[in-house]
Design a protein around this motif. Structure first.
Motif, PDB file in Angstrom:
ATOM      1  N   SER A  20     -14.829   4.838  -5.198  1.00 17.39           N
ATOM      2  CA  SER A  20     -13.514   4.454  -4.771  1.00 17.39           C
ATOM      3  C   SER A  20     -12.863   4.083  -5.931  1.00 17.39           C
ATOM      4  N   ASN A  21     -13.441   3.215  -6.610  1.00 12.52           N
ATOM      5  CA  ASN A  21     -13.003   2.607  -7.608  1.00 12.52           C
ATOM      6  C   ASN A  21     -12.768   3.605  -9.062  1.00 12.52           C
ATOM      7  N   LEU A  22     -13.671   4.436  -9.138  1.00  9.54           N
ATOM      8  CA  LEU A  22     -13.489   5.619 -10.226  1.00  9.54           C
ATOM      9  C   LEU A  22     -12.224   6.270  -9.698  1.00  9.54           C
ATOM     10  N   ILE A  23     -12.240   6.593  -8.613  1.00 11.99           N
ATOM     11  CA  ILE A  23     -10.959   7.614  -8.026  1.00 11.99           C
ATOM     12  C   ILE A  23      -9.686   6.818  -8.560  1.00 11.99           C
ATOM     13  N   ALA A  24      -9.548   5.402  -8.001  1.00 12.26           N
ATOM     14  CA  ALA A  24      -8.486   4.687  -8.247  1.00 12.26           C
ATOM     15  C   ALA A  24      -8.127   4.615  -9.781  1.00 12.26           C
ATOM     16  N   GLU A  25      -9.170   4.497 -10.638  1.00 13.64           N
ATOM     17  CA  GLU A  25      -8.907   4.406 -11.944  1.00 13.64           C
ATOM     18  C   GLU A  25      -8.475   5.456 -12.716  1.00 13.64           C
ATOM     19  N   ARG A  26      -8.737   6.709 -12.100  1.00 14.40           N
ATOM     20  CA  ARG A  26      -8.407   8.080 -12.492  1.00 14.40           C
ATOM     21  C   ARG A  26      -6.951   8.263 -11.938  1.00 14.40           C
ATOM     22  N   VAL A  27      -6.568   7.716 -10.898  1.00 11.17           N
ATOM     23  CA  VAL A  27      -5.075   7.807 -10.426  1.00 11.17           C
ATOM     24  C   VAL A  27      -4.342   7.212 -11.272  1.00 11.17           C
ATOM     25  N   ALA A  28      -4.661   5.860 -11.559  1.00  9.74           N
ATOM     26  CA  ALA A  28      -4.007   5.008 -12.478  1.00  9.74           C
ATOM     27  C   ALA A  28      -3.682   5.454 -13.887  1.00  9.74           C
ATOM     28  N   ILE A  29      -4.597   5.972 -14.451  1.00 10.02           N
ATOM     29  CA  ILE A  29      -4.771   6.552 -15.841  1.00 10.02           C
ATOM     30  C   ILE A  29      -3.658   7.705 -15.573  1.00 10.02           C
ATOM     31  N   GLU A  30      -3.698   8.604 -14.613  1.00 14.80           N
ATOM     32  CA  GLU A  30      -2.687   9.802 -14.650  1.00 14.80           C
ATOM     33  C   GLU A  30      -1.343   9.362 -14.165  1.00 14.80           C
ATOM     34  N   SER A  31      -1.275   8.264 -13.577  1.00 10.30           N
ATOM     35  CA  SER A  31       0.076   7.574 -13.324  1.00 10.30           C
ATOM     36  C   SER A  31       0.693   7.029 -14.427  1.00 10.30           C
ATOM     37  N   TYR A  32      -0.096   6.038 -15.238  1.00  8.91           N
ATOM     38  CA  TYR A  32       0.502   5.733 -16.518  1.00  8.91           C
ATOM     39  C   TYR A  32       0.815   6.730 -17.415  1.00  8.91           C
ATOM     40  N   THR A  74       0.882  -1.239  -0.083  1.00  7.60           N
ATOM     41  CA  THR A  74      -0.222  -0.050  -0.001  1.00  7.60           C
ATOM     42  C   THR A  74       0.966   1.087  -0.018  1.00  7.60           C
ATOM     43  N   ALA A  75       1.889   1.367   0.523  1.00  7.07           N
ATOM     44  CA  ALA A  75       3.014   2.465   0.688  1.00  7.07           C
ATOM     45  C   ALA A  75       3.443   2.790  -0.876  1.00  7.07           C
ATOM     46  N   ARG A  76       3.561   1.505  -1.554  1.00 10.32           N
ATOM     47  CA  ARG A  76       4.154   1.742  -3.008  1.00 10.32           C
ATOM     48  C   ARG A  76       3.020   2.132  -4.146  1.00 10.32           C
ATOM     49  N   SER A  77       1.851   1.754  -3.554  1.00  9.96           N
ATOM     50  CA  SER A  77       0.705   2.044  -4.674  1.00  9.96           C
ATOM     51  C   SER A  77       0.477   3.428  -4.870  1.00  9.96           C
ATOM     52  N   HIS A  78       0.019   3.734  -5.958  1.00 12.44           N
ATOM     53  CA  HIS A  78      -0.274   5.113  -6.488  1.00 12.44           C
ATOM     54  C   HIS A  78      -1.970   5.162  -5.837  1.00 12.44           C
ATOM     55  N   ALA A  79      -2.600   4.081  -5.930  1.00 10.28           N
ATOM     56  CA  ALA A  79      -3.902   3.979  -5.539  1.00 10.28           C
ATOM     57  C   ALA A  79      -4.161   3.651  -4.230  1.00 10.28           C
ATOM     58  N   GLU A  80      -5.393   3.725  -3.661  1.00 12.23           N
ATOM     59  CA  GLU A  80      -5.704   3.383  -2.259  1.00 12.23           C
ATOM     60  C   GLU A  80      -6.560   2.078  -1.944  1.00 12.23           C
ATOM     61  N   TYR A  81      -6.766   1.428  -1.021  1.00 15.77           N
ATOM     62  CA  TYR A  81      -7.371   0.288  -1.109  1.00 15.77           C
ATOM     63  C   TYR A  81      -8.700   0.939  -0.236  1.00 15.77           C
ATOM     64  N   ASP A  82      -9.698   0.169  -0.441  1.00 18.67           N
ATOM     65  CA  ASP A  82     -10.977   0.644   0.076  1.00 18.67           C
ATOM     66  C   ASP A  82     -11.869  -0.433   0.803  1.00 18.67           C
ATOM     67  N   ASP A  83     -12.503  -0.235   1.869  1.00 20.98           N
ATOM     68  CA  ASP A  83     -13.310  -1.456   2.353  1.00 20.98           C
ATOM     69  C   ASP A  83     -14.766  -0.729   2.593  1.00 20.98           C
ATOM     70  N   SER A  84     -15.013   0.047   1.927  1.00 19.69           N
ATOM     71  CA  SER A  84     -16.655   0.649   2.012  1.00 19.69           C
ATOM     72  C   SER A  84     -17.546  -0.585   1.985  1.00 19.69           C
ATOM     73  N   ASP A  85     -18.574  -0.458   2.580  1.00 21.42           N
ATOM     74  CA  ASP A  85     -19.810  -1.475   2.577  1.00 21.42           C
ATOM     75  C   ASP A  85     -21.002  -0.672   1.690  1.00 21.42           C
ATOM     76  N   ASP A  86     -20.955   0.525   1.338  1.00 16.89           N
ATOM     77  CA  ASP A  86     -22.038   1.078   0.410  1.00 16.89           C
ATOM     78  C   ASP A  86     -21.615   0.733  -1.096  1.00 16.89           C
ATOM     79  N   VAL A  87     -22.643   0.539  -1.687  1.00 17.11           N
ATOM     80  CA  VAL A  87     -22.258   0.109  -3.275  1.00 17.11           C
ATOM     81  C   VAL A  87     -21.511   1.622  -3.896  1.00 17.11           C
ATOM     82  N   GLN A  88     -22.545   2.659  -3.504  1.00 15.28           N
ATOM     83  CA  GLN A  88     -22.198   3.674  -4.456  1.00 15.28           C
ATOM     84  C   GLN A  88     -20.618   4.442  -3.818  1.00 15.28           C
ATOM     85  N   ALA A  89     -20.301   4.250  -2.486  1.00 14.18           N
ATOM     86  CA  ALA A  89     -18.997   4.446  -2.307  1.00 14.18           C
ATOM     87  C   ALA A  89     -18.032   3.580  -2.765  1.00 14.18           C
TER      88      ALA A  89
END
Length: 179
Positions: free
Chosen positions: A129-141, A110-125
């Motif tokens: 969190s997945n959309l945020i992580a994908e956007r982070v990955a796109i910019e990183s790449y 997790t320290a080396r990852s550009h994206a964060e882990y998420d343990d939400s229980d709410d489907v919209q959350a």
């Protein structure tokens, strides 16, 4: 012998081509490799950590999402987890081709990852969190591709292909996000 040192009509450096037969222990890395190999390996290991965290996040969301009508979302999470695993596998393979060692150390993941882990229980959350992580990955790449430039065409091509899938993932998550 002189004919071996002259460039061919198409401009190839015959001596460099013949030199590629030396140093067999270097595998795919020839003397003509123009990038900073260690820097590329480090960059790829950070991308590997990011992909592994994404696999774990999507898998958790897949197993924990519940509710009537969430079957398609659950299926999307699983598909993305599998594609992120494919990305991780491709990155690890490229690291090895560059004579590096893929870093799968869970203690530093997790320290080396550009994206964060998420343990939400709410489907919209989860979707958010997945959309945020994908956007982070796109910019990183995008930044990795720019940093490599034309110095390592194979790695550049790999990163472009992964980024294209990440863009599809971002579109999928955006479409699932309730506004």
């Amino acid at each position: 012998m002189e004919q071996n040192t002259k460039p061919l009509a198409h401009g190839f450096d015959v001596q460099a081509i013949r030199q590629a037969a030396a140093n067999l222990d270097d595998g795919a890395v020839t003397d003509g490799y123009a990038a900073d190999r260690e820097a590329v390996i480090n960059m790829l290991n950070d991308a590997l950590a990011t992909e592994l965290v994404c696999v774990l996040r999507y898998k958790r969301h897949y197993y924990t999402v519940s509710g009537v009508g969430n079957g398609p979302i659950k299926a999307e999470f699983l598909e993305h987890a599998q594609q992120e695993q494919d990305h991780a596998d491709s990155l690890a393979e490229r690291i090895v081709q560059l004579n590096g060692s893929p870093n799968f150390n869970p203690a530093t993941l997790t320290a080396r990852s550009h994206a964060e882990y998420d343990d939400s229980d709410d489907v919209q959350a989860m979707i958010r969190s997945n959309l945020i992580a994908e956007r982070v990955a796109i910019e990183s790449y995008r930044q990795m591709i720019a940093a490599i430039g034309d110095k390592d065409p194979t790695t550049k091509h790999l990163l472009i292909s992964i980024m294209a899938v990440e863009e599809e993932h971002a579109d999928d998550m955006r479409d699932l996000l309730a506004h």
